[in-house]
Write a protein that holds these residues in place. Structure first.
Motif, PDB file in Angstrom:
ATOM      1  N   ASP A  28     -12.496   7.520 -16.591  1.00  0.00           N
ATOM      2  CA  ASP A  28     -11.694   8.536 -15.900  1.00  0.00           C
ATOM      3  C   ASP A  28     -12.562   9.687 -15.409  1.00  0.00           C
ATOM      4  O   ASP A  28     -12.319  10.249 -14.331  1.00  0.00           O
ATOM      5  CB  ASP A  28     -10.590   9.064 -16.826  1.00  0.00           C
ATOM      6  CG  ASP A  28      -9.409   8.116 -16.927  1.00  0.00           C
ATOM      7  OD1 ASP A  28      -9.255   7.281 -16.017  1.00  0.00           O
ATOM      8  OD2 ASP A  28      -8.658   8.198 -17.905  1.00  0.00           O
ATOM      9  N   LEU A  29     -13.571  10.060 -16.185  1.00  0.00           N
ATOM     10  CA  LEU A  29     -14.473  11.135 -15.768  1.00  0.00           C
ATOM     11  C   LEU A  29     -15.284  10.725 -14.543  1.00  0.00           C
ATOM     12  O   LEU A  29     -15.548  11.550 -13.664  1.00  0.00           O
ATOM     13  CB  LEU A  29     -15.401  11.534 -16.918  1.00  0.00           C
ATOM     14  CG  LEU A  29     -14.779  12.371 -18.029  1.00  0.00           C
ATOM     15  CD1 LEU A  29     -15.789  12.620 -19.150  1.00  0.00           C
ATOM     16  CD2 LEU A  29     -14.252  13.707 -17.508  1.00  0.00           C
ATOM     17  N   LEU A  84     -12.228   7.597 -21.429  1.00  0.00           N
ATOM     18  CA  LEU A  84     -12.609   8.933 -20.979  1.00  0.00           C
ATOM     19  C   LEU A  84     -13.768   8.852 -19.986  1.00  0.00           C
ATOM     20  O   LEU A  84     -13.765   9.535 -18.960  1.00  0.00           O
ATOM     21  CB  LEU A  84     -12.991   9.803 -22.176  1.00  0.00           C
ATOM     22  CG  LEU A  84     -13.378  11.258 -21.877  1.00  0.00           C
ATOM     23  CD1 LEU A  84     -12.233  11.990 -21.204  1.00  0.00           C
ATOM     24  CD2 LEU A  84     -13.797  11.972 -23.154  1.00  0.00           C
ATOM     25  N   GLY A  94      -7.994  10.346 -12.385  1.00  0.00           N
ATOM     26  CA  GLY A  94      -8.462   9.220 -13.174  1.00  0.00           C
ATOM     27  C   GLY A  94      -7.781   7.909 -12.817  1.00  0.00           C
ATOM     28  O   GLY A  94      -6.906   7.838 -11.951  1.00  0.00           O
ATOM     29  N   THR A 147     -12.994  11.112 -11.672  1.00  0.00           N
ATOM     30  CA  THR A 147     -12.804  12.540 -11.405  1.00  0.00           C
ATOM     31  C   THR A 147     -14.034  13.134 -10.721  1.00  0.00           C
ATOM     32  O   THR A 147     -13.907  13.992  -9.835  1.00  0.00           O
ATOM     33  CB  THR A 147     -12.517  13.294 -12.722  1.00  0.00           C
ATOM     34  OG1 THR A 147     -11.395  12.688 -13.364  1.00  0.00           O
ATOM     35  CG2 THR A 147     -12.175  14.745 -12.444  1.00  0.00           C
ATOM     36  N   LEU A 148     -15.218  12.694 -11.120  1.00  0.00           N
ATOM     37  CA  LEU A 148     -16.449  13.145 -10.467  1.00  0.00           C
ATOM     38  C   LEU A 148     -16.458  12.722  -8.997  1.00  0.00           C
ATOM     39  O   LEU A 148     -16.861  13.484  -8.113  1.00  0.00           O
ATOM     40  CB  LEU A 148     -17.668  12.564 -11.189  1.00  0.00           C
ATOM     41  CG  LEU A 148     -19.046  12.968 -10.645  1.00  0.00           C
ATOM     42  CD1 LEU A 148     -19.239  14.479 -10.745  1.00  0.00           C
ATOM     43  CD2 LEU A 148     -20.160  12.237 -11.391  1.00  0.00           C
ATOM     44  N   LEU A 199      -9.423  16.845 -13.065  1.00  0.00           N
ATOM     45  CA  LEU A 199      -9.867  16.788 -14.471  1.00  0.00           C
ATOM     46  C   LEU A 199      -8.805  17.356 -15.395  1.00  0.00           C
ATOM     47  O   LEU A 199      -8.522  16.787 -16.458  1.00  0.00           O
ATOM     48  CB  LEU A 199     -11.174  17.572 -14.631  1.00  0.00           C
ATOM     49  CG  LEU A 199     -11.747  17.635 -16.057  1.00  0.00           C
ATOM     50  CD1 LEU A 199     -12.017  16.237 -16.586  1.00  0.00           C
ATOM     51  CD2 LEU A 199     -13.020  18.480 -16.082  1.00  0.00           C
TER      52      LEU A 199
END
Length: 281
Positions: free
Chosen positions: A157-158, A154, A33, A161-162, A177
């Motif tokens: 950061d997601l 969130l 993230g 992460t993706l 994650l």
């Protein structure tokens, strides 16, 4: 003097954050993230653009965008922390680089990287600063799309992460994650640990001496309650005081010397605002 101390603590926190990123997360492609995670993904496709350099450029762009869209509401400490982190990472990459991961254990590297960087973030946040990056993105999402700050962070950061999952594969993406989740817990625990004080309740026949010690030797105020014993029906004074851990140890040893039959209860208080403790600012 207080401002100097705050900036020194912020710098120490930034060094921890940078060390966790440079020596544990980056060598293992663990983009957990934030702008640092996005920098790792970009660095994979453009190796000539180092993580520190990209973070510096990204944070400058984000500050300009935030200034235009949100307004000049960003404090000097946040600007210092944001640009300072990018600079420290650049220095570590330039002058103290590592060519390969310290171990062959990906989970171990993730845990140490998140613990070290999360502890640093906790120190920075505790000085009422932030490292910018996804915090700025979250504020923009909050203003224009009405997401609350937590959900906006969130989401950002997601997304990072993706990107890590697509770039570095499913295994490292899943580890990243996990790192995002652990990081939130670590930061909260560090902040609570730093701010924790002891609430001490004392019933003793030597209250006058104890009050004098608390006020004169420890430099703390106290509150007096009047209590009645359920068994004896006797009315007594109960002293209540908030102390740091070090101050509590001194008080405990003093009470032990003058009244080893005193009744004391101790509770942990996670945050205290007001005179002698944290400012509301």
């Amino acid at each position: 003097m207080k401002k100097i101390k705050e900036y020194i603590l912020i710098t120490i926190g930034l060094i921890f954050v940078a060390a966790g990123i440079v020596y544990f997360l980056v060598p293992n492609d663990l983009a957990a993230g934030g702008v640092s995670g996005l920098a790792m993904v970009i660095n994979y496709y453009v190796p000539s653009l180092s993580v520190g350099t990209f973070m510096l450029i990204a944070n400058l762009v984000l500050f300009i965008v935030a200034f235009l869209l949100i307004g000049p509401s960003f404090g000097a400490k946040t600007i210092y922390a944001s640009l300072g982190l990018s600079g420290i990472i650049w220095i570590m990459e330039k002058f103290f680089p590592i060519s390969q991961p310290l171990t062959n254990n990906l989970l171990l590297e993730l845990i140490y990287g998140i613990l070290i960087s999360g502890a640093g973030m906790g120190i920075v946040f505790n000085q009422n600063a932030s490292t910018g990056g996804t915090d700025i993105i979250a504020k923009i999402l909050n203003k224009f799309f009405h997401f609350n700050i937590g959900k906006a962070l969130l989401i950002s950061d997601l997304v990072v992460t993706l990107g890590a999952l697509v770039t570095f594969g499913a295994e490292k993406g899943m580890y990243a994650l996990l790192g995002v989740i652990i990081n939130g817990f670590v930061i909260d625990e560090v902040i609570q640990g730093i701010n924790m004080v002891k609430e001490v309740k004392i019933i003793s026949y030597r209250n006058e001496e104890i009050k004098k010690f608390i006020m004169d030797e420890l430099g703390r105020g106290l509150t007096i309650y009047y209590a009645k014993g359920g068994f004896t029906n006797e009315e007594k004074e109960m002293l209540v005081v908030l102390l740091s851990r070090r101050e509590f140890i001194r008080l405990r040893e003093y009470i032990k010397e003058i009244d080893d039959r005193a009744f004391i209860t101790v509770s942990n208080v996670h945050e205290v605002f007001g005179e002698g403790f944290k400012s509301f600012d």
